[in-house]
Every structure is written in structure tokens, then in C-alpha cells.
Design a protein around this motif. Structure first.
Motif, PDB file in Angstrom:
ATOM      1  N   LEU A 297       0.831  -1.204   0.000  1.00  0.00           N
ATOM      2  CA  LEU A 297       0.000   0.000   0.000  1.00  0.00           C
ATOM      3  C   LEU A 297       0.868   1.258   0.000  1.00  0.00           C
ATOM      4  O   LEU A 297       0.602   2.211  -0.741  1.00  0.00           O
ATOM      5  N   VAL A 298       1.920   1.250   0.811  1.00  0.00           N
ATOM      6  CA  VAL A 298       2.838   2.396   0.831  1.00  0.00           C
ATOM      7  C   VAL A 298       3.472   2.572  -0.545  1.00  0.00           C
ATOM      8  O   VAL A 298       3.564   3.691  -1.068  1.00  0.00           O
ATOM      9  N   ASP A 299       3.890   1.482  -1.164  1.00  0.00           N
ATOM     10  CA  ASP A 299       4.461   1.556  -2.509  1.00  0.00           C
ATOM     11  C   ASP A 299       3.441   2.109  -3.503  1.00  0.00           C
ATOM     12  O   ASP A 299       3.768   2.922  -4.369  1.00  0.00           O
ATOM     13  N   TYR A 300       2.186   1.676  -3.366  1.00  0.00           N
ATOM     14  CA  TYR A 300       1.116   2.173  -4.238  1.00  0.00           C
ATOM     15  C   TYR A 300       0.957   3.685  -4.085  1.00  0.00           C
ATOM     16  O   TYR A 300       0.838   4.413  -5.074  1.00  0.00           O
TER      17      TYR A 300
ATOM     18  N   GLY B  17       1.542   6.127  -7.119  1.00  0.00           N
ATOM     19  CA  GLY B  17       0.338   6.793  -7.588  1.00  0.00           C
ATOM     20  C   GLY B  17       0.306   8.280  -7.314  1.00  0.00           C
ATOM     21  O   GLY B  17      -0.735   8.912  -7.401  1.00  0.00           O
ATOM     22  N   ASN B  18       1.458   8.839  -6.984  1.00  0.00           N
ATOM     23  CA  ASN B  18       1.582  10.270  -6.737  1.00  0.00           C
ATOM     24  C   ASN B  18       0.717  10.779  -5.593  1.00  0.00           C
ATOM     25  O   ASN B  18       0.215  11.895  -5.614  1.00  0.00           O
ATOM     26  N   TRP B  19       0.541   9.953  -4.576  1.00  0.00           N
ATOM     27  CA  TRP B  19      -0.110  10.394  -3.352  1.00  0.00           C
ATOM     28  C   TRP B  19       0.945  11.062  -2.478  1.00  0.00           C
ATOM     29  O   TRP B  19       2.100  10.639  -2.441  1.00  0.00           O
ATOM     30  N   PHE B  20       0.561  12.076  -1.758  1.00  0.00           N
ATOM     31  CA  PHE B  20       1.410  12.731  -0.771  1.00  0.00           C
ATOM     32  C   PHE B  20       1.012  12.116   0.562  1.00  0.00           C
ATOM     33  O   PHE B  20       0.082  12.582   1.230  1.00  0.00           O
ATOM     34  N   ALA B  21       1.639  10.998   0.922  1.00  0.00           N
ATOM     35  CA  ALA B  21       1.250  10.212   2.095  1.00  0.00           C
ATOM     36  C   ALA B  21       2.094  10.611   3.296  1.00  0.00           C
ATOM     37  O   ALA B  21       3.317  10.717   3.196  1.00  0.00           O
TER      38      ALA B  21
ATOM     39  N   ALA C  63      -2.233  10.351   7.032  1.00  0.00           N
ATOM     40  CA  ALA C  63      -3.010  11.232   6.178  1.00  0.00           C
ATOM     41  C   ALA C  63      -2.439  11.155   4.771  1.00  0.00           C
ATOM     42  O   ALA C  63      -1.287  10.745   4.570  1.00  0.00           O
ATOM     43  N   ALA C  64      -3.253  11.545   3.803  1.00  0.00           N
ATOM     44  CA  ALA C  64      -2.789  11.527   2.419  1.00  0.00           C
ATOM     45  C   ALA C  64      -3.527  12.581   1.605  1.00  0.00           C
ATOM     46  O   ALA C  64      -4.681  12.907   1.890  1.00  0.00           O
ATOM     47  N   ILE C  65      -2.823  13.085   0.623  1.00  0.00           N
ATOM     48  CA  ILE C  65      -3.405  14.009  -0.345  1.00  0.00           C
ATOM     49  C   ILE C  65      -3.090  13.460  -1.729  1.00  0.00           C
ATOM     50  O   ILE C  65      -1.941  13.125  -2.022  1.00  0.00           O
ATOM     51  N   LYS C  66      -4.097  13.362  -2.551  1.00  0.00           N
ATOM     52  CA  LYS C  66      -3.907  12.968  -3.950  1.00  0.00           C
ATOM     53  C   LYS C  66      -4.239  14.184  -4.804  1.00  0.00           C
ATOM     54  O   LYS C  66      -5.408  14.528  -4.979  1.00  0.00           O
ATOM     55  N   PRO C  67      -3.217  14.895  -5.300  1.00  0.00           N
ATOM     56  CA  PRO C  67      -3.499  16.059  -6.142  1.00  0.00           C
ATOM     57  C   PRO C  67      -3.755  15.641  -7.588  1.00  0.00           C
ATOM     58  O   PRO C  67      -2.997  14.851  -8.150  1.00  0.00           O
TER      59      PRO C  67
ATOM     60  N   SER D 175      -7.394  12.389   2.699  1.00  0.00           N
ATOM     61  CA  SER D 175      -7.762  11.289   3.585  1.00  0.00           C
ATOM     62  C   SER D 175      -7.009  11.453   4.897  1.00  0.00           C
ATOM     63  O   SER D 175      -5.847  11.861   4.900  1.00  0.00           O
ATOM     64  N   ILE D 176      -7.676  11.130   6.002  1.00  0.00           N
ATOM     65  CA  ILE D 176      -7.045  11.248   7.318  1.00  0.00           C
ATOM     66  C   ILE D 176      -7.579  10.148   8.227  1.00  0.00           C
ATOM     67  O   ILE D 176      -8.749   9.777   8.148  1.00  0.00           O
ATOM     68  N   CYS D 177      -6.702   9.622   9.076  1.00  0.00           N
ATOM     69  CA  CYS D 177      -7.103   8.631  10.070  1.00  0.00           C
ATOM     70  C   CYS D 177      -6.225   8.822  11.299  1.00  0.00           C
ATOM     71  O   CYS D 177      -4.998   8.762  11.202  1.00  0.00           O
ATOM     72  N   LEU D 178      -6.861   9.060  12.432  1.00  0.00           N
ATOM     73  CA  LEU D 178      -6.129   9.215  13.688  1.00  0.00           C
ATOM     74  C   LEU D 178      -6.534   8.115  14.658  1.00  0.00           C
ATOM     75  O   LEU D 178      -7.669   7.627  14.624  1.00  0.00           O
ATOM     76  N   SER D 179      -5.626   7.762  15.535  1.00  0.00           N
ATOM     77  CA  SER D 179      -5.899   6.775  16.575  1.00  0.00           C
ATOM     78  C   SER D 179      -7.050   7.264  17.454  1.00  0.00           C
ATOM     79  O   SER D 179      -7.112   8.447  17.793  1.00  0.00           O
TER      80      SER D 179
END
Length: 183
Positions: A54-57, A61-65, A80-84, A94-98
Motif C-alpha cells: 500500500l505504501v508503494d502504491y 500513484g503520486n499520493w502525498f502520504a 493522512a494523504a493528499i492525492k493532487p 484522507s485522514i485517520c487518527l488513533s
């Protein structure tokens, strides 16, 4: 380690394959897993190896993870991630916190920083996100920073024997400037 982005209580750094051990904790937490949103496919508990993929994807895929760390402890508390999408100048966030950091304003801080990155760093004109209709806490948090509900896909998310709506939310750069100025 240098951090390019931060909030008063968090540090945001690039997501690395080494973070997959922590990500596995998230992907194997039922409370978090139910809120993960990949509407086109179910989300299941994941192994470290699957998450490395998933990290490789994200990187291919040009996500700013990003990994979100607590400023004082440097303990990862979320992702969190941003897909521009450069052609239309629209980003998907996208965001996910504990769960231990829910309801304390961390999500608002991080989301405002993600919007700054999206609008000021990537020069996007609009940010979008999707959320399950049952996730009322997240919807309120997104509305707090200025997102508005733009539409719903009815009964497309299946969780715990029920169907839920997928809520599509958006925020323009101009509207975010207005929201930030009034905050």
C-alpha cells in the motif's frame, strides 16, 4: 529528522515502509477498520507485507502520504494523504487518527495543515473527501474546517449488516480562506 509540516501538537512526515508495523495496528483495529473508506472494495485486516504494498502504491500513484506524529513524544498517532489531480487542480484528502486522539482537536489541526498543503503547496483550487454517513464525528470535524456536503451516494457502503451512504464533501480554496479568516 526535519519535518516540513506541523501543527501546534503534531508533526507530519513522509510515510515510510517502516511505518507499516504501526499501520498494521490501525488496519487490525475494528473500530478504525469500519471507518476506513475504500467504497469499491471491502477493507480487511492487513499484514505488514500487504501494507508495504500500500505504501508503494501511494508513492507510485503520486499520493502525498504522511505519518502524523505527536509533537512531544514523536509517537505516530495517525496517517493522512493528499492525492493532487493537477489537470483540474482538485485534491482528494484522507485522514485517520488513533481513537485515543479523537475529540481533542487533533483532527482539526491536521486537516487544516492538509488543506494548507493542498492549496498553498500544490496550488489546488478545491479539496474533496468522502466519509461514511455513520461517521458523524468526522463529518462535524470536516464541517468545522469549512467542508460542505456536496452529495451522497446512497447505500453504497456495507458495514455490520447494513448499508450506509457515502457522503462527498468539498471545500474551495476561496471558501477555506474565508473560513480560516473567521476562525
Amino acid at each position: 529528522m526535519e519535518y516540513a509540516f506541523s501543527t501546534p501538537r503534531t508533526l507530519l512526515r513522509g510515510l515510510e515502509r517502516e511505518d507499516c508495523t504501526i499501520m498494521a495496528d490501525f488496519y487490525n483495529n475494528r473500530e478504525l477498520l469500519e471507518g476506513f473508506l475504500f467504497p469499491h472494495e471491502p477493507v480487511f485486516p492487513a499484514t505488514k507485507a500487504e501494507l508495504e504494498g500500500l505504501v508503494d502504491y501511494f508513492k507510485q500513484g503520486n499520493w502525498f502520504a504522511l505519518c502524523v506524529e505527536h509533537r512531544e513524544t514523536h509517537k505516530p498517532i495517525g496517517f493522512a494523504a493528499i492525492k493532487p489531480y493537477m489537470v483540474n487542480r482538485v485534491s482528494f484528502i484522507s485522514i485517520c487518527l488513533s481513537p485515543e486522539f479523537w475529540g481533542q482537536g487533533y483532527g482539526t489541526e491536521v486537516m487544516n495543515t492538509l488543506l494548507e498543503i493542498s492549496f498553498d503547496y500544490f496550488n489546488m483550487r478545491k479539496a474533496c473527501l468522502c466519509v461514511c454517513s455513520f461517521n458523524e464525528r468526522a463529518i462535524r470535524s470536516y464541517e468545522k474546517v469549512g467542508f460542505e456536503v456536496e452529495g451522497r451516494l446512497r447505500e453504497v457502503v456495507y458495514r455490520n449488516g447494513r448499508y450506509f451512504d457515502l457522503v462527498w464533501m468539498g471545500l474551495t480554496k476561496n471558501d477555506h480562506g474565508d473560513t480560516a479568516a473567521s476562525a
